[in-house]
Scaffold this motif. Structure first.
Motif, short mmCIF file in Angstrom:
data_model
loop_
_atom_site.label_atom_id
_atom_site.label_comp_id
_atom_site.label_asym_id
_atom_site.label_seq_id
_atom_site.Cartn_x
_atom_site.Cartn_y
_atom_site.Cartn_z
N HIS A 93 0.98 -1.48 -9.10
CA HIS A 93 0.13 -2.33 -8.14
C HIS A 93 -1.24 -1.98 -8.00
CE1 HIS A 93 0.96 1.34 -6.09
NE2 HIS A 93 0.40 1.37 -4.86
N ASP A 97 -5.50 4.02 -6.22
CA ASP A 97 -5.09 5.29 -6.76
C ASP A 97 -4.42 4.80 -8.15
OD1 ASP A 97 -3.26 4.58 -4.64
OD2 ASP A 97 -2.30 6.25 -5.06
N HIS A 98 -4.29 3.54 -8.42
CA HIS A 98 -3.38 3.14 -9.42
C HIS A 98 -4.23 2.40 -10.54
CE1 HIS A 98 0.28 4.61 -7.78
NE2 HIS A 98 -0.30 4.50 -6.74
N ASP A 190 4.91 3.65 -6.67
CA ASP A 190 4.97 3.63 -5.23
C ASP A 190 5.98 2.93 -4.45
OD1 ASP A 190 2.80 5.32 -5.68
OD2 ASP A 190 1.44 4.06 -4.59
N HIS A 193 7.35 6.94 -3.25
CA HIS A 193 6.61 8.01 -3.63
C HIS A 193 7.23 9.48 -3.55
CE1 HIS A 193 3.94 5.24 -1.68
NE2 HIS A 193 2.86 5.74 -1.78
N HIS A 235 4.40 10.12 -6.53
CA HIS A 235 3.72 11.03 -6.12
C HIS A 235 4.10 12.40 -5.62
CE1 HIS A 235 -0.29 8.59 -5.34
NE2 HIS A 235 0.66 7.40 -5.18
ZN ZN Z 1 -0.15 5.50 -4.90
#
Ligand code: ZN
Length: 258
Positions: A93, A97-98, A190, A193, A235
């Motif tokens: 996505h 952070d991706h 995600d 997570h 995560h």
């Molecule tokens: Zn993330």
């Protein structure tokens, strides 16, 4: 030749279950720390090097107290990967952070969910990114891939490279993608997570559609039951306890998932 799947931890932080699991207090479970890793993943065999997500520059802006572990480019160097040789980048996505270093992969086909693309590019065009989890700077790299004919948008289950199939699930973000590798590994990113979310189908606190997120968690478990594949949450710091470190110079940051 089967694909080697390596998780690379570029950042980390410690949070609380009650801070990141939706309505956690309602479960009547004790609170506790969660070690939250920030990862991207490498899928490679003798002829292909692909990435799932690309990390981001924590030094430039830490959004939620993330601590840097290693910059993406440096980690790739330790793994012997030239970004220009990466053939495919699957984006789970478009959150910061991706896709933060997407621009490094100038020759790669970029795979994204069409719903993800339309949602964020629409917000960017309408100047509605303030306070959101995606930035214009990062979306520019998506736009560049589109302009250069390297963007592949998917709206349904799609095998994007032999043995690598993506499934749109939405929920956390409108066009979130799951990635299945050779019916062995389900890379949830995600869509889940943490392990608790898979085991109990508990939603994450951040979502664009709570019902879709719940359906996504149940879809992950159904797919795992059907195929026998192992689910990798996006995560969860405990992934590093369950799988071996890569041998060699990247051992500190890289974990072999299969
Ligand atoms: Zn993330």
């Amino acid at each position: 030749m089967s694909l080697e799947v390596v998780q690379v931890r570029y950042g980390e932080r410690v949070t609380r279950k009650s801070a990141v699991l939706h309505e956690y207090a309602s479960y009547g479970e004790p609170d506790g720390d969660l070690h939250m890793d920030y990862n991207f993943w490498v899928l490679r065999d003798g002829s292909r090097t692909m990435l799932l997500d690309t990390g981001y520059d924590i030094g430039e802006r830490d959004w939620l107290g993330e601590q840097p572990v290693i910059p993406t480019a440096e980690a790739l160097g330790l793994l012997g990967i030239d970004p220009l040789d990466v053939s495919t980048v699957v984006t789970s996505h478009f959150h910061y952070d991706h896709i933060g270093h997407l621009g490094l992969f100038r020759n790669a086909e970029v795979v994204a969910g069409v719903a993800e693309h339309d949602y964020w590019l629409g917000k960017w065009r309408r100047d509605e990114l303030a306070g959101e989890f995606a930035t214009a700077g990062h979306l520019q790299a998506v736009q560049l891939a589109a302009d250069e004919g390297r963007l592949r948008l998917v709206s349904e289950e799609t095998e994007v490279s032999p043995g690598v199939t993506v499934y749109p699930v939405g929920g956390h973000s409108p066009g979130e993608l799951l990635t299945m590798v050779e019916e062995r590994l389900i890379m949830a990113a995600d869509a889940a997570h943490f392990y608790e979310q898979i085991e109990n189908e508990w939603p994450f606190f951040a979502f664009t559609d709570l019902g879709e997120m719940r359906r996504g968690l149940s879809f992950i478990n159904g797919l795992a039951a059907e195929t026998g594949a192992t689910v990798i949450p996006g995560h969860d710091g405990r992934v590093r306890d369950r799988f071996p470190a890569l041998t060699g110079p990247a051992a500190e940051v890289a974990t072999v998932l299969g």
